[in-house]
Design an enzyme around this catalytic site. Structure first.
Site, short mmCIF file in Angstrom:
data_model
loop_
_atom_site.label_atom_id
_atom_site.label_comp_id
_atom_site.label_asym_id
_atom_site.label_seq_id
_atom_site.Cartn_x
_atom_site.Cartn_y
_atom_site.Cartn_z
CB VAL A 151 1.16 -9.44 4.11
CG1 VAL A 151 1.42 -9.73 5.58
CG2 VAL A 151 1.13 -7.94 3.89
CB SER A 152 -0.10 -8.66 -0.23
OG SER A 152 -0.77 -8.44 -1.44
CG ASN A 153 2.22 -7.67 -4.74
OD1 ASN A 153 1.41 -8.56 -4.94
ND2 ASN A 153 2.24 -6.57 -5.47
CB SER B 122 -0.18 -12.97 5.77
OG SER B 122 -1.57 -12.80 5.84
N GLY C 252 4.67 -12.96 -1.50
CA GLY C 252 5.03 -13.65 -2.73
C GLY C 252 6.51 -13.51 -3.04
#
Length: 714
Positions: A305-307, A330, A310
């Site tokens: 999720v998040s970073n 996510s 990415g």
């Protein structure tokens, strides 16, 4: 192609001719035909292995169990000044799990997600083995931590692997409650990496740094997570001028780690295959292990999720060897390459052309304007935790300073605050759905901390550069003056820090504040003479992001212009291509995300991917209503009534990708997911509040890419 897999391929093709590259099996008495398992070149130093029995300790909960993770009482080392590595691990897992997952009663924990759901025992503890190591890309001086967890339920005959790069700037356990939990419960090996950020702190005064397992050391012979590269004399001068300061790995490693996030994830996969083959590969007569667990017979899902999400997206884009089969992420922190050939539109709202701003661009704007916007009519008294986390007197001062600089208009504070909110929405493309979430995030210094850390990271600056007059140190709670960090706080930083100050007792310090260097949030700006959250420093960061003076619109000074140029180059290096190589992929994102605004992340990435891959795209985008970025906030009054856990949809995304890869089940079309908040009193969350992603969504819920436009239903 990664070096080790190049060797394996050559070895398989030319047999004994590859002796100079790696060891291969042959037809003599040494063992059966095959490829010898070889440690990846990127692995640096020793690999640390620990066995967890699932009773006294385990992979997922550190022996705390589901009830221990939900407890408001954190585990405490027997001697907090001398914590053991295992005690630090336990506390790190506790804090990292709770930072990302709402473990409160009634919020979904225990019935929709959590270690105990569908577990063999009530506490959901998972036995297995854990392997830790450092990796270095291209002999980089700063090591990156990787970890492989193999649950006892892993079956090499039905091999699966999940990537779990850390969210935010967190350390190696930063994805334990997200990709870690799902993968371990599914019986998959989970490969983690701190992706070059992590909690690595360095005490500039004492030289104390964290080893791989988080214990502090000043031993120069120990390979630590991070240390400043200043020479002894340079450090002494720095300490004389700026005593009691800290350097942090993400901000001060001078490497722009985000540029290599994808490579770190790919390297963690390579490390995972090495460990799996050391465990399960066929043994030769010489005691070597053959490569029997391969990308061809293992289902690999890139996740987090998040970073971390990415990072897995970037890994999929860069996956030249076909290591990754699918992606489920996510709220991913992606900075899509700017492509003006398409637009974004929600319902009948305005057409958004200025999408795909960089993280630093929109985050510095939030850092500058949100303090004033906290007071906007409709926000001031309605946003959860606004009055608890923010000082309204300081917020009014921010409005006054912005007004005096000509950055907002309005005859009074209400009007000025409304204009600040308008600027964020109209000029920076931030959704109004985030307005009730954003004040709490400003109070928690989310945008302020991201702005400082990423400006340093993108520009590859060191602690000595003190970009925009900002540094890191412990501060007095009343005056904000710099003080030494308490020893117990420093000893526990590995387990309590999220890697991006303010964290673990280390705060952002504005060295240029009126008077003495002061905690940023308590700082008086020289230009205003009032306590306005050090607005001068925040405007400086915004100027570096925009490449111009944010007040006059004119040129920056020579030093700032040079720094801004370095930052701009760093941002180019982290832009995502949008080419997922046709891999089946799911993004889930909350419309109310106040950390990574959706008009600059998931929405334009979807559009970019459709533009780049067209009919070959395997990406599905699910936008969840009444969901935001930090589910942990949903444990608190106000948030619990207004928002649902995005975590529930992240796990469903993983289930969908797994079923698609394993059984050929079609991925549902891109869609808006309509949820129902718990409402007044926040009764227990049920499946009715969070309906599943629909296999056949209503036409009015479908997210489409038509006529060069990303079309999002209201």
């Amino acid at each position: 192609m990664t070096p080790s897999y190049q060797k394996l391929l050559i070895c398989a093709l030319v047999g004994s001719l590859c002796l100079g590259l790696t060891a291969c099996g042959d037809d003599d008495d040494d063992g059966p035909d095959g490829v010898i398992n070889v440690r990846p070149d990127v692995v640096s130093g020793n690999i640390q292995h620990t066995r967890y029995d699932g009773a006294s300790n385990d992979l997922l909960t550190a022996g705390l169990g589901a009830s221990g993770l939900a407890s408001a009482t954190a585990p405490t080392p027997a001697d907090p000044i001398n914590p053991t590595a295992e005690e630090l691990r336990t506390l790190a897992i506790y804090n990292n799990y709770r930072a990302l997952v709402d473990t409160s009663a009634g919020g979904g924990y225990g019935n929709l997600f959590g270690p105990q759901v569908d577990a063999d025992d009530a506490e959901g503890m998972i036995p297995g083995d854990e392997y830790l190591a450092y990796i270095r890309l291209d002999e980089a001086e700063v090591p990156v931590t990787v970890m492989v967890q193999i649950p006892d339920s892993y079956d090499p005959a039905a091999s699966c692997m999940v990537t779990a790069p850390s969210s935010g700037s967190r350390g190696i356990y930063g994805a334990i409650g997200t990709a870690g939990e799902w993968g371990l419960k599914k019986g998959c090996a989970v490969v983690y990496t701190d992706k070059g950020s992590g909690t690595g702190s360095f005490n500039m005064e004492t030289g104390a740094a964290q080893d791989m397992r988080g214990q502090l050391t000043t031993n120069e012979n120990v390979d630590v997570q991070f240390e400043s590269d200043l020479e002894a004399s340079e450090r002494a001068t720095f300490n004389s001028n700026w005593p009691d300061r800290f350097a942090f790995k993400h901000a001060h490693s001078k490497t722009n780690p985000e540029a290599d996030w994808g490579q770190y994830v790919l390297a963690s996969i390579e490390f995972g295959f090495y460990i799996l083959n050391e465990r399960f590969g066929e043994e030769t007569d010489d005691g070597d292990r053959l490569v029997t667990v391969t990308p061809e017979n293992t289902l690999v899902i890139a996740s987090s999720v998040s970073n971390g999400g990415g990072a897995s997206v970037r890994a999929a884009e860069q996956d030249e060897d076909g290591l990754i089969d699918g992606v489920a992420v996510s709220e991913p922190n992606v900075n899509p390459t700017v492509n003006t050939s398409f637009t974004i539109r929600q319902g009948d709202g305005p057409v958004i052309t200025e999408h795909s701003r960089s993280l630093l661009d929109y985050t510095t704007a939030i850092a500058v304007y949100q303090g004033c916007a906290n007071l906007a009519p409709g926000t001031r008294d309605s946003a959860p935790f606004n009055d608890a986390l923010n000082d309204f007197d300081v917020d009014e001062n921010i409005c006054t300073s912005l007004f005096n600089k000509g950055l907002v208009i309005g005859a009074d504070v209400d009007a000025q605050a409304a204009d600040a909110q308008r600027i964020l929405e109209e000029e920076f493309g931030i959704q109004p759905e985030q307005n009730l979430v954003a004040p709490s995030h400003f109070g928690a210094a989310v945008a302020q901390s991201i702005s400082m850390t990423y400006a340093n990271a993108y520009g590859q600056f060191g602690v000595e550069d003190r970009v925009c007059g900002l540094s890191l140190a412990a501060t007095d709670a009343t005056t904000g003056a710099v003080v030494p960090l308490a020893q117990v706080s420093e000893e526990l930083l590995f387990a309590t820090s999220n890697g991006i100050p303010p964290t673990g007792g280390v705060n952002q310090v504005y060295d240029g504040a009126t008077g003495v260097p002061t905690d940023l949030k308590l700082s008086t700006s020289p230009s205003s003479g009032i306590q306005d959250y050090g607005l001068d420093a925040l405007l400086c960061l915004q100027g570096l992001a925009e490449g111009r003076d944010p007040i006059s619109g004119g040129l920056l000074s020579s030093l700032l212009a040079e720094q801004s140029g370095a930052i701009a180059a760093g941002i180019v290096d982290i832009r995502a291509s949008g080419n997922l190589r046709g891999k089946p992929t799911i993004f889930v994102t909350g419309r109310s995300d106040a950390v990574l605004p959706i008009n600059h992340t998931s929405r334009p990435y979807f559009g970019l991917n459709q533009t780049v891959e067209g009919g070959d795209s395997g990406l599905r985008y699910y936008e969840v209503l009444n969901a935001h970025h930090l589910d942990a906030f949903n444990a608190f009054p106000g948030f619990d009534a207004l928002y649902v856990p995005l975590h529930r949809y992240y796990f469903q995304a993983l289930d969908l990708v797994y079923a698609h890869l394993k059984d050929g089940v079609a991925l549902p079309p891109s869609q808006v997911v309509r949820t129902t908040p718990r409402g007044t009193g926040a009764p227990t969350l049920t499946a009715t509040n969070v309906p599943p992603i629909q296999a056949t969504p209503a036409e009015g819920d479908r997210i489409l890419f038509e006529d060069d436009q990303v079309r999002i239903p209201d």
